[in-house]
Each structure stands twice: as structure tokens, then as C-alpha cells.
Design a protein around this motif. Structure first.
Motif, PDB file in Angstrom:
ATOM      1  N   GLY A  49       0.767  -1.239   0.000  1.00  0.00           N
ATOM      2  CA  GLY A  49       0.000   0.000   0.000  1.00  0.00           C
ATOM      3  C   GLY A  49       0.793   1.282   0.000  1.00  0.00           C
ATOM      4  O   GLY A  49       0.320   2.306   0.511  1.00  0.00           O
ATOM      5  N   LYS A  50       1.979   1.292  -0.559  1.00  0.00           N
ATOM      6  CA  LYS A  50       2.760   2.524  -0.580  1.00  0.00           C
ATOM      7  C   LYS A  50       3.046   3.034  -1.986  1.00  0.00           C
ATOM      8  O   LYS A  50       2.943   4.228  -2.241  1.00  0.00           O
ATOM      9  CB  LYS A  50       4.111   2.297   0.145  1.00  0.00           C
ATOM     10  CG  LYS A  50       3.988   1.831   1.577  1.00  0.00           C
ATOM     11  CD  LYS A  50       3.505   2.949   2.485  1.00  0.00           C
ATOM     12  CE  LYS A  50       3.345   2.485   3.908  1.00  0.00           C
ATOM     13  NZ  LYS A  50       1.943   2.217   4.256  1.00  0.00           N
ATOM     14  N   CYS A  51       3.408   2.154  -2.884  1.00  0.00           N
ATOM     15  CA  CYS A  51       3.917   2.605  -4.185  1.00  0.00           C
ATOM     16  C   CYS A  51       2.812   3.138  -5.077  1.00  0.00           C
ATOM     17  O   CYS A  51       3.090   3.787  -6.080  1.00  0.00           O
ATOM     18  CB  CYS A  51       4.676   1.496  -4.887  1.00  0.00           C
ATOM     19  SG  CYS A  51       3.613   0.222  -5.572  1.00  0.00           S
ATOM     20  N   GLY A  52       1.557   2.863  -4.714  1.00  0.00           N
ATOM     21  CA  GLY A  52       0.437   3.481  -5.412  1.00  0.00           C
ATOM     22  C   GLY A  52       0.037   2.815  -6.708  1.00  0.00           C
ATOM     23  O   GLY A  52      -0.991   3.143  -7.279  1.00  0.00           O
ATOM     24  N   ARG A  53       0.816   1.856  -7.153  1.00  0.00           N
ATOM     25  CA  ARG A  53       0.683   1.410  -8.521  1.00  0.00           C
ATOM     26  C   ARG A  53      -0.472   0.454  -8.780  1.00  0.00           C
ATOM     27  O   ARG A  53      -0.971   0.365  -9.886  1.00  0.00           O
ATOM     28  CB  ARG A  53       1.988   0.727  -8.880  1.00  0.00           C
ATOM     29  CG  ARG A  53       2.003  -0.025 -10.130  1.00  0.00           C
ATOM     30  CD  ARG A  53       3.381  -0.537 -10.336  1.00  0.00           C
ATOM     31  NE  ARG A  53       4.324   0.467  -9.924  1.00  0.00           N
ATOM     32  CZ  ARG A  53       5.024   1.206 -10.770  1.00  0.00           C
ATOM     33  NH1 ARG A  53       4.867   1.034 -12.036  1.00  0.00           N
ATOM     34  NH2 ARG A  53       5.871   2.093 -10.317  1.00  0.00           N
ATOM     35  N   ASN A  82      -3.539   0.222  -7.894  1.00  0.00           N
ATOM     36  CA  ASN A  82      -4.938   0.536  -7.633  1.00  0.00           C
ATOM     37  C   ASN A  82      -5.876   0.188  -8.783  1.00  0.00           C
ATOM     38  O   ASN A  82      -5.546   0.322  -9.946  1.00  0.00           O
ATOM     39  CB  ASN A  82      -5.098   2.011  -7.235  1.00  0.00           C
ATOM     40  CG  ASN A  82      -5.042   2.926  -8.431  1.00  0.00           C
ATOM     41  OD1 ASN A  82      -4.079   2.914  -9.174  1.00  0.00           O
ATOM     42  ND2 ASN A  82      -6.081   3.704  -8.634  1.00  0.00           N
ATOM     43  N   TYR A  98      -6.706  -0.710  -3.313  1.00  0.00           N
ATOM     44  CA  TYR A  98      -5.326  -1.130  -3.512  1.00  0.00           C
ATOM     45  C   TYR A  98      -5.353  -2.649  -3.612  1.00  0.00           C
ATOM     46  O   TYR A  98      -5.672  -3.328  -2.639  1.00  0.00           O
ATOM     47  CB  TYR A  98      -4.457  -0.742  -2.317  1.00  0.00           C
ATOM     48  CG  TYR A  98      -3.894   0.657  -2.381  1.00  0.00           C
ATOM     49  CD1 TYR A  98      -3.512   1.234  -3.581  1.00  0.00           C
ATOM     50  CD2 TYR A  98      -3.708   1.401  -1.222  1.00  0.00           C
ATOM     51  CE1 TYR A  98      -2.977   2.508  -3.633  1.00  0.00           C
ATOM     52  CE2 TYR A  98      -3.173   2.682  -1.264  1.00  0.00           C
ATOM     53  CZ  TYR A  98      -2.820   3.227  -2.475  1.00  0.00           C
ATOM     54  OH  TYR A  98      -2.286   4.482  -2.516  1.00  0.00           O
TER      55      TYR A  98
END
Ligand SMILES: Cc1cc2nc3c(=O)[nH]c(=O)nc-3n(C[C@H](O)[C@H](O)[C@H](O)COP(=O)(O)OP(=O)(O)OC[C@H]3O[C@@H](n4cnc5c(N)ncnc54)[C@H](O)[C@@H]3O)c2cc1C
Ligand code: SF4
Ligand code: SF4
Ligand code: SF4
Ligand code: SF4
Ligand code: SF4
Ligand code: FES
Lengths: 282, 326, 337
Positions: free
Chosen positions: A250-254, A256, A261
Motif C-alpha cells: 500500500g505505498k507505491c500506489g501502482r 490501484n 489497492y
């Protein structure tokens, strides 16, 4: 000792065994892997449906679903289709080689919640990888479930993964295994035809049943359509999403799909949830 | 430029059965901004303009537009894209044709002879931009700025874009419809910006580029805005093998800039888009113009001029003087 | 410590006190400013325009080593915690952004790299008395002197700076310089408030964000996305320069026998961002990517963290090379309702 409060730091793991599942350009190779660190190996726990970030130092990391059930033992298994940079390099590995592994990531199939129900898995090609842990889990806890039906298809018999494992399934009453390939082949004793059609032909009752499907997007689309035809409710249908992932937590955002996420809220979703996420089947 | 004529022509063009849409310039959301206008209906042609603020090279959109797989059974849309082009923009289109990046029957070109556009950044530095829309007109050796009911005459050379000061082809080199009268190509000014870098000692020159390349953000606005950077599989995006690491630092940035500059040798038509769009203000024009000049002087080749020419990097001349070999 | 005044004549002395520490301050590069370590021995001032790259880069560097290793070996060495850092001259919007992004980096699993840098950083803000043309921070709950995310706020009062400590970090920084400061008092406060009020009046562009997060999901197939994205170049400008954008890629990079796994900024406006090896792309065109950018900031992030992931700094509007103007897009969203 690595510092495991740092979620980016992977475990070092060793390939115990590796074998080809399929042949060809986009062949699939499975790896049986154990974590080097004793305490990590003991404390590792995953559930069917979860994934892990597998890496090769100096090459990169990629996300794979863990294709074994925790009931099989204290090891991990990945089934990797040869595609790009990382997967090509993984295909070069031999027993004894080192990998990096971090995870497990994502939610899982609610195996507890499904107790007492009939399980129907519908897979295509490499899409059987996330379904295999369900099959293995149910096999190991067969008395908890009201039976398992597995439909699995691929383009040709060569493209079927886990071939050696289907034989024993046909020997058990509570398990049934239906294989299919797209086109006629010499020596093929099972069905010929597409997976969605095989599903319709088998005509499983939605009664007390959970259906889980995974495979190429086009197959999923038609399987969903046919499950609806058979009377399955949206809540009875599960699938997994596969969006590009980098971090896994849940950090890199990619990853979704709409506001979800996939690495945190998924990869396992019910159709009831996904049908309201416009990007889910993009 | 007669705006009524422009709009009338544009309306006629988009009404044609063989035209998909027209790409022109329209006033932006505020101040000096101008945006690309995609016109599908004749009525929308009313929004189009051509003014010294129309810096954007619209030729980029010819190759930027994604081609999605067609739904089964449907035929591809063979209609043309109509495009408004200045002199430099038309060279980009011509070069694309020479390279077979596009086909002649895919485009309809509306040529706009161009007396030179402004460097918008310079303009707003000297005449601070406000939120109300501004209008800029050509008027001999001045630009007339109209904003908030006021009119200001701005000496042309004080805000003219660098590329326009050096422009050898202000009139479209290829077009289907030409608007307005040809403008006179000015005497070719010396490229003082390139000369300045050339005059530097080797060490100072290296330091100069190191300083600039270190500031690059690798946002790729320069590449994406470039009408001739249209490879579907750009070496910069490649992971397997990785030619340029994604890490942003001087050495990788330099690899990027050198790779890009060399891929544009004999292809860059000096429209200045890369430098204009660069948020870090990196003087990319100096790099590309230097190489363009070498090609011109050493090989007598100028891209985007000769419709029957061959792509420079695909050419071989037995009588090549070979005065310099790297 | 209460609010204090720093006479500008003592500015050089003040920076001298900081000289033992690592300081990042706005430094001019041509006509654009960026946060950098001021040249040694050189005086620097707080007389600057809005920096190009937001100071998110101090806590979330464009390229960051996750760990190093030697090829053929399996020992992984994560970098040592860095040094303390003082960020000077931070615009209030950018400080707010650092705080917003922290929500994500703290959510569920802590991101040790971001949080460690955040902890080590003292953020010293400077109120914007001359807001830029595209500043619309008040529309997003900020303002030219907003204090969220700051440890210390400075306001330029002409011949002195007004210093308002906001956290312990801010207070201890002021303690260091206590010899140079004088009590701001009621008069200082009034002057400051007057200056801030005038600054607020200078904000020219506004958006009505009310209801936008709720409207967006209904506009999924709306033609406005195609229209907005038609001119988009698909570059990284609007996201790299955005103080709240936080997406990254992870790659292995090798130099000789030394290698590292690192992360670097990435952008949802790039085609490769979602591209699968098979060639399948769940967001195949700039339309879907543009829609994602706006939705992420104005809807998805709001669903998770209850706040819009945009602080109205105006950079995406300023630097978009083809005038794709967020403020306009938001207006169209409201109108499409
Ligand atoms: C949750 C999840 C589970 C997966 N499970 C499996 C599995 O069990 N077996 C298997 O063979 N593959 C699986 N994949 C796909 C696998 O991750 C990609 O095939 C792999 O990342 C390709 O990497 P590469 O370096 O070889 O390709 P490159 O093209 O060199 O890699 C580029 C990057 O693209 C991304 N990427 C490329 N293809 C995909 C894809 N299909 N899905 C997601 N991201 C992609 C990755 O981020 C990768 O790092 C899974 C993906 C996800 C997200
Ligand atoms: S536009 Fe400028 S900052 Fe962006 S990649 Fe190009 S040179 Fe670098
Ligand atoms: S800066 Fe503008 S052109 Fe570039 S990606 Fe953003 S919206 Fe598109
Ligand atoms: S979206 Fe634009 S205005 Fe909002 S914070 Fe990002 S760059 Fe600034
Ligand atoms: S998804 Fe796009 S808009 Fe959102 S943080 Fe990432 S790059 Fe920025
Ligand atoms: S948005 Fe503009 S006025 Fe507001 S704090 Fe940021 S820079 Fe200052
Ligand atoms: S994989 Fe990074 S956020 Fe999901």
C-alpha cells in the motif's frame, strides 16, 4: 540478521527444487523454496490466495501468488510464467540458488468462512496458480467442506500446469477434476472446448457453493457471465486481480483499481465488490 | 493573421467527410497560455486562434494518439487528421513522412506562415502574467499585448523565442491549405547560444552540461513533446535490457540526454519544444542545434525539407568527406 | 517560547548558528529555485519565488537506496539513519503536503524511510506574502500562512521576521538563536496578522471543491476525461512536481560488483506505470491516466484518509506544457454534476 521492521527488506531463500510445468515461449516453471532463516521459516504463515514478492538480487522483484497451501509444509512454492526481465532470470535458477522473498501480501480466500460449502474452482492457464492452494487446502481438510469441483483448461495439454497432480483427484469421491483444452489433440482423453462452455455443460448447482475463477481476462469475463446464468449470486463468486505491483503493502500506489489497492484490499475479491469498481476488469 | 478566415477554413475542413478532427490552437485557461484545440464540430472552430503565443508544435499529436485494438468486425477510421502548422511544425510533419512515421493521406495540413512566436517564460518574466486572458498580435517589429483593457507594445526581439530568431523556414514547407501571405525569411542570425557553449574550454563545457543534466527530473516532457520522439518502444523505457537506469542522477541523466540527442541527429527540426516544455529550464536546444548544425555543415543534410529525401541515419554517401570520425 | 522577532540585520548571524547543521534552503538556478545546500560560506536569503521541485524531495528523495548488496552475496545493508536536517523557506502548502503524504506512509505498515527522514527534519515555513498566479491553497483548507506540517512559521514583516514556534522541534531551533530574537508582543502579532490578511486577499484563483470527491465516481465515463486528456503529453511534470504525489517504482541497479535495490519517483501519467509484460494495459490511453490522477487526488485518497490529496500549490497548472489546468478540470467536474 536483517531488520524486519523494515518491510522492504526481504528474506533470503533457497531454491530446493525447480521443474517445468509447461513448455514453449511463455513456459511456466515452479519453484519449491525455503527461507534460510530458521525463525523466519517457523514464523512465516500464509493463507491460500496470498502473494509474495520474489526477487533476484541485481535483477529485480516481481509479485507471484504462493501456489502452495500452508497444509503442504514449511516451504513456499511459486509457479512463474516466463515473461520479462525478472521472470526470465528466475527461469535460469537451479536447486541451491538464492532468491529474495518478502510477504506474504494481500488478503486471502476465506477458507474458514467457506467451511461446509461446496467449492468450485474454474481456472485457465497460469490462472490455476492461485487456485491450486485452495485445491490443496480442501484436500487436506476434506471433511470440513462439502466437496470440491475443479475445472481447469488451457490452450493445449502442454499448457496445463500441475499435470501430475490431477490423477489422484479422480480417485476421491468428494473431489472431481474436469480438464479441457481449446483444440483437439491426439491422445487427449478429456474434454475439448473452452472453459466457460465446460462450466455450462457441467451445470453445477449454485446451492451452498462458492465459485472461484482465475485466468485470462477474456475467460474470466465469460465465466462470470455463465456463473450468473447458472444462478450464482455475486457474493458466491470470487476472483483475484493482478495489477502491476512494486511494494506489496500500500505505498507505491501502482496497483490501484479505482479506490482499491489490490495489494492490500485484494487480490481476492468477490464479484459483488468488483462489479462496482469500474477499473477492475479493465 | 485573419482570424475569421482561419476559423472559416477550419470549419470547412472539419465538415469534410474525410476529416476526423482538426488540431489547432485555442486560448488557454488564463494569461498567456495557449492550449491545443481538438475540433470535431464546425461550430467549435470559433475557438481557434493563431498568434505569437501559439508556440506548441501540434505535429506531436499525430503520433501521440493511442491506437487501441479495434472491436472485432469494425473497420479502422481512415479519415484524416487536420493539423495547423507553422514553418517549423511543418518540417516535423515532413520528416515524419520521410521516415514513414505517418502517411501523407492521413493528414491534412493547414499551413500558417509564421512571423515568429514568443518565449512565453521570457514574456511573463518581463511582463508579468495575470489571470485574465491576454491577446498578443504581430505588428512589425513589435508585439501588441492586449490584456485587462490595456495595450502594450513590446519590442519583438526582446521576447521572441530563440528558435524563431534562428528560423530559416518560417513558411510551411508542406501544406494543403495555406492561410495568409508568406512571410519573409529573415537573415539567418548567428546561433550565439550554441557559440557560447562551443567557446567554452572542454572542462568548463563538461561542467556546464553536468550542472544542467544534474537538474534533470527525467519527467520526459522533452521526449514526449518532441514530434520526432515517437518510437513505440523507447530505449529509455526499456527494462530488459536496461539501457538507462531509472535512478535520477548525473550519470544516468547524461546517458539519457546523450541517447536522446543521438537519436535525433539529422532528425531534429529545431522546433524548440523540448526546451520550451522542460520544467527545469535545461537548454536542450543548444544540444540539438549543435548536432543539427554539424549534420548540415558536415553532410549537407537538413531534415524535414526534402519530401523525396532519405532519413539521414539511413543514408550512406560513397563520397563522404569523413572529416571527422568519432 | 512565544512568537519572536528576528531583525533582518541579524539574518547572517542566524544562518551562522545553523551552519553546524545540514540546511536545505531555496537556491536560485537560473530563474527557478530549488532546495539545495547553500554554497559554503555564501550568504543566502529567503527572498525567493516558489521552488520548482517541492521539498517533498527532502523526505522522499527522487531516488532512494532501499539496501545495498554485492553481486553474488546475500548480505543486505540498509542505509544508516541520515542526519538531522533543517528545511528552510518551506511554503505552507508544501508543508501541508508532507503531512498529508505521511498519512499514507504511516497507514497500515510504516514506511521506515519516509518516517525516519520526516523525524529528522525540522520544517521551517515562510508565509507567502506574494502568492503566485496559480496558488489556490485556501480552496483546499490551507492558506498563505497555514501552519499544518510546519515546526516553525516565519512571516516577513519588512525589516524583521516574525517567528512562530509550532512544535518542540521549532522551539528548540528558536532556543538556539534566542540571543538574536526579541519578543514579538502584541504589536508584532498585529503586524503579522495584517500581512497575512493582505496575502490572502492576493489569492486570485479559486476552486469550489465542495462535493467533488462524491461527484467523481459518477463521472467515470464522462466525456470530460477525453477532452482533458486530448492534449496531454503523458509526461511526468504534473506528478513529479506535485508535492502530494508519492508513487514510486522499485528497481535493482548495478555498478560494477556493487548493487542496490532502490526506489524512484514514478508517475501514473506514464504508459509503463500499469503496463503488463503481456502488452495488456489496464489504463491504455491518456484518458484513463488523466482520470486516475484526478480521481486519486480528489476521490480515492479522500475515501481512505478523509482529506483531498492536493494542497493547491498550483505547480501542475504552472508547468504543464500544454495548459492542462487542474482548476479548470475541477470546475468542469462541478459543472458536469
Ligand atoms: C498479485 C499478483 C500475482 C501474480 N501471480 C503470478 C503467478 O503466480 N505466476 C506468474 O507467472 N505471474 C504472476 N503474476 C504476474 C507477474 O508478477 C508478472 O508476470 C511479472 O511481474 C513480470 O515481471 P518481469 O520482470 O518478468 O517482466 P517485465 O516486463 O520485465 O517487468 C516489468 C514490470 O511489469 C510488471 N508486470 C508485468 N506483467 C505483469 C502482470 N501480468 N501482472 C502484474 N504486473 C506485471 C511488474 O511490476 C514488473 O516488475 C502476478 C502478478 C500479481 C500482481
Ligand atoms: S523535460 Fe527537462 S527535466 Fe524533464 S526529462 Fe527533459 S530535460 Fe529532464
Ligand atoms: S504535465 Fe500536462 S502534459 Fe504532462 S502529463 Fe501532466 S497534464 Fe499531461
Ligand atoms: S495537484 Fe497540482 S495544485 Fe494540487 S498539490 Fe499537486 S501540483 Fe499542487
Ligand atoms: S497515483 Fe498519480 S496522482 Fe496519485 S500520487 Fe501517484 S502519481 Fe500522483
Ligand atoms: S499555495 Fe501559494 S500562497 Fe499558498 S502557501 Fe503555497 S505558495 Fe504560498
Ligand atoms: S503494490 Fe504498492 S501500493 Fe499496491
Amino acid at each position: 540478521m536483517t531488520d524486519h521492521s523494515n518491510p522492504y527488506l526481504p528474506y533470503i531463500a533457497t531454491v530446493d527444487d525447480t521443474w517445468l510445468e509447461t513448455v514453449g515461449d511463455r513456459c511456466v516453471r515452479s519453484f519449491k523454496v525455503t527461507l534460510d532463516d530458521n525463525s523466519a521459516r517457523e514464523s512465516w504463515s500464509h493463507q491460500p490466495g496470498q502473494c509474495a514478492m520474489v526477487g533476484l538480487l541485481g535483477v529485480g522483484e516481481s509479485m507471484f501468488c504462493i501456489s502452495c497451501s500452508p497444509t503442504e509444509g514449511k516451504f513456499l512454492r511459486f509457479s512463474v510464467m516466463r515473461a520479462g526481465k525478472v521472470t526470465q532470470a528466475l527461469h535460469q535458477l537451479e536447486a541451491g540458488d538464492k532468491l529474495t522473498v518478502r510477504g506474504p501480501y494481500g488478503n486471502s480466500f476465506p477458507m474458514e468462512e467457506w467451511k461446509g460449502k461446496k467449492i468450485l474452482t474454474i481456472g485457465g492457464g497460469i490462472g490455476q496458480a492461485p487456485l491450486r492452494p485452495i485445491v490443496e487446502y480442501v484436500k487436506a481438510n476434506i471433511s470440513d467442506y462439502a466437496g470440491l469441483t475443479m475445472i481447469y483448461g488451457a490452450r493445449t495439454s502442454n499448457d496445463l500446469c500441475f499435470k501430475g497432480e490431477f490423477e489422484e483427484m479422480s480417485r476421491c469421491d468428494d473431489l472431481s477434476c474436469h480438464l479441457t483444452i481449446d483444440v483437439e489433440e491426439e491422445g487427449w482423453q478429456h474434454n475439448v472446448g473452452f472453459v466457460p462452455q465446460r462450466l455450462l455443460d457441467l451445470n453445477p448447482s449454485p446451492e451452498n457453493t462458492i465459485a472461484i475463477t482465475c485466468g485470462p481476462p477474456i475467460m474470466i469475463r465469460f465465466v462470470l457471465e455463465n456463473l450468473k446464468k447458472l444462478g450464482f449470486a455475486d457474493e458466491q463468486i470470487y476472483t483475484t486481480l493482478e495489477n502491476r505491483m512494486k511494494c506489496g503493502f500500500g505505498k507505491c500506489g501502482r496497483c490501484n483499481a479505482g479506490h482499491l489497492y489490490v495489494c492490500k484490499d485484494g487480490p481476492v475479491f468477490t464479484y459483488a465488490v468488483l462489479k462496482n469498481v469500474p477499473e477492475a476488469f479493465a | 493573421m485573419d482570424l475569421d478566415k482561419l476559423r472559416k477554413t477550419a470549419a470547412e475542413v472539419v465538415s469534410r467527410d474525410d476529416v476526423k478532427y482538426l488540431i489547432g490552437w485555442r486560448p488557454g485557461s488564463y494569461g498567456y497560455r495557449v492550449a491545443p484545440g481538438f475540433v470535431e464540430e464546425a461550430s467549435a472552430a470559433e475557438t481557434l486562434i493563431f498568434s505569437p503565443l501559439c508556440t506548441i508544435n501540434l505535429a506531436t499529436y499525430l503520433t501521440l494518439t493511442e491506437k487501441l485494438p479495434l472491436p472485432r468486425g469494425s473497420a479502422p477510421d481512415q479519415r484524416k487528421v487536420a493539423l495547423m502548422v507553422k514553418g517549423c511544425d511543418s518540417r516535423a510533419v515532413l520528416q515524419l513522412l520521410v521516415e514513414k512515421g505517418i502517411r501523407r493521406d492521413q493528414v491534412l495540413l493547414i499551413g500558417c506562415p509564421c512571423p515568429g512566436v514568443v518565449d512565453t517564460a521570457l514574456l511573463s518574466l518581463k511582463y508579468p502574467e495575470t489571470e485574465s486572458p491576454a491577446d498578443l498580435k504581430w505588428n512589425g517589429d513589435h508585439f501588441l499585448l492586449r490584456q485587462d483593457g490595456q495595450e502594450t507594445a513590446i519590442p519583438r526581439l526582446s521576447v521572441l523565442a530563440e528558435k524563431c530568431r534562428l528560423c530559416r523556414y518560417p513558411n510551411p514547407v508542406i501544406s494543403d491549405i495555406t492561410l495568409g501571405e508568406p512571410v519573409e525569411a529573415q537573415l539567418t542570425a548567428e546561433d550565439s547560444a550554441v557559440a557560447e557553449v562551443e567557446a567554452m574550454e572542454l572542462g568548463a563545457r563538461a561542467a556546464y552540461w553536468e550542472e544542467w543534466f544534474s537538474r534533470c527530473l527525467r519527467c520526459y516532457a522533452c521526449r514526449n513533446s518532441c514530434p520526432l520522439c515517437y518510437c513505440r518502444d523507447c530505449v529509455l523505457d526499456r527494462l530488459n535490457p536496461t539501457w538507462v537506469n531509472r535512478a535520477v542522477n548525473f550519470s544516468e541523466n547524461t546517458a539519457f540526454h546523450v541517447a536522446r540527442a543521438f537519436h535525433l541527429v539529422g532528425r531534429c527540426i529545431e522546433c524548440g519544444e523540448c526546451e520550451r516544455v522542460c520544467p527545469a529550464n535545461i537548454p536542450l536546444g543548444r544540444l540539438n542545434r549543435k548536432l543539427a548544425r554539424e549534420v548540415r555543415e558536415q553532410y549537407g543534410h537538413e531534415p524535414g525539407i526534402d519530401p523525396d529525401g532519405k532519413p539521414f541515419q539511413a543514408g550512406f554517401k560513397p563520397d563522404d568527406p569523413e572529416e571527422f570520425i568519432l | 517560547m512565544s512568537a519572536m522577532l528576528l531583525n533582518k540585520q541579524k539574518w547572517t548571524e542566524f544562518t551562522g548558528i545553523l551552519s553546524g547543521k545540514k540546511v536545505l534552503a531555496p537556491v536560485a538556478c537560473g530563474d527557478r529555485f530549488r532546495y539545495a545546500v547553500p554554497a559554503e560560506g555564501k550568504a543566502f536569503s529567503l527572498d525567493f519565488d516558489r521552488p520548482l521541485v517541492p521539498p517533498k524531495s527532502a523526505v522522499f528523495p527522487q531516488t532512494e537506496t532501499l539496501y545495498r548488496f554485492q553481486l553474488g552475496k546475500t548480505e543486505l545493508a540498509a542505509p544508516q539513519p541520515g542526519e538531522e536536517l533543517i528545511l528552510l523557506g518551506v511554503r505552507p502548502c508544501d508543508a501541508r503536503a508532507i503531512k498529508l503524504v505521511e498519512k499514507l506512509f504511516r497507514w497500515d505498515v510504516d514506511d521506515p524511510y519516509y518516517l525516519r527522514r520526516r523525524e529528522l527534519t525540522t520544517v521551517v515555513g515562510l508565509a507567502c506574502l506574494e502568492p503566485g498566479l496559480n496558488c489556490f491553497c485556501p480552496s483546499l483548507g490551507g492558506g498563505p500562512a497555514s501552519t499544518e506540517g510546519l515546526d516553525l512559521l516565519m512571516v516577513d514583516l519588512g525589516d524583521s521576521y516574525y517567528l512562530e514556534p509550532l512544535t518542540d522541534k521549532g522551539r528548540s531551533l528558536m532556543d538556539l538563536a534566542s540571543g538574536l530574537l526579541e519578543e514579538a508582543g502584541e504589536e508584532g502579532l498585529q503586524k503579522k496578522e495584517e500581512a497575512v490578511r493582505r496575502a490572502e486577499e492576493k489569492i486570485r484563483r479559486t476552486v469550489d471543491t465542495d462535493g467533488v470527491p462524491e461527484i467523481l465516481p459518477d463521472l467515470w465515463e464522462h466525456p470530460l476525461w477525453q477532452k482533458t486528456a486530448a492534449g496531454c503529453l503523458g509526461c511526468g511534470t504534473c506528478t513529479y512536481l506535485c508535492p502530494t504525489c508519492h508513487c514510486f517504482d522499485i528497481q535493482d541497479e548495478i555498478e560494477g560488483f556493487e548493487a542496490r535495490r532502490c526506489r524512484m519517483w514514478d508517475s501514473c501519467m506514464f504508459e509503463e506505470y500499469t503496463l503488463h509484460t503481456s502488452g495488456h494495459n489496464p489504463r491504455p490511453t491518456r484518458r484513463e491516466r488523466t482520470r486516475n490522477r484526478i480521481n486519486h487526488k480528489y476521490s480515492y485518497f479522500v475515501r481512505k484518509f478523509n482529506v483531498i490529496a492536493c494542497v493547491g500549490c498550483g505547480r501542475c497548472v504552472n508547468y504543464c506544457p500544454v495548459n492542462i489546468d487542474l482548476i479548470e478540470t475541477l470546475r468542469e467536474v462541478k459543472e458536469a454534476q
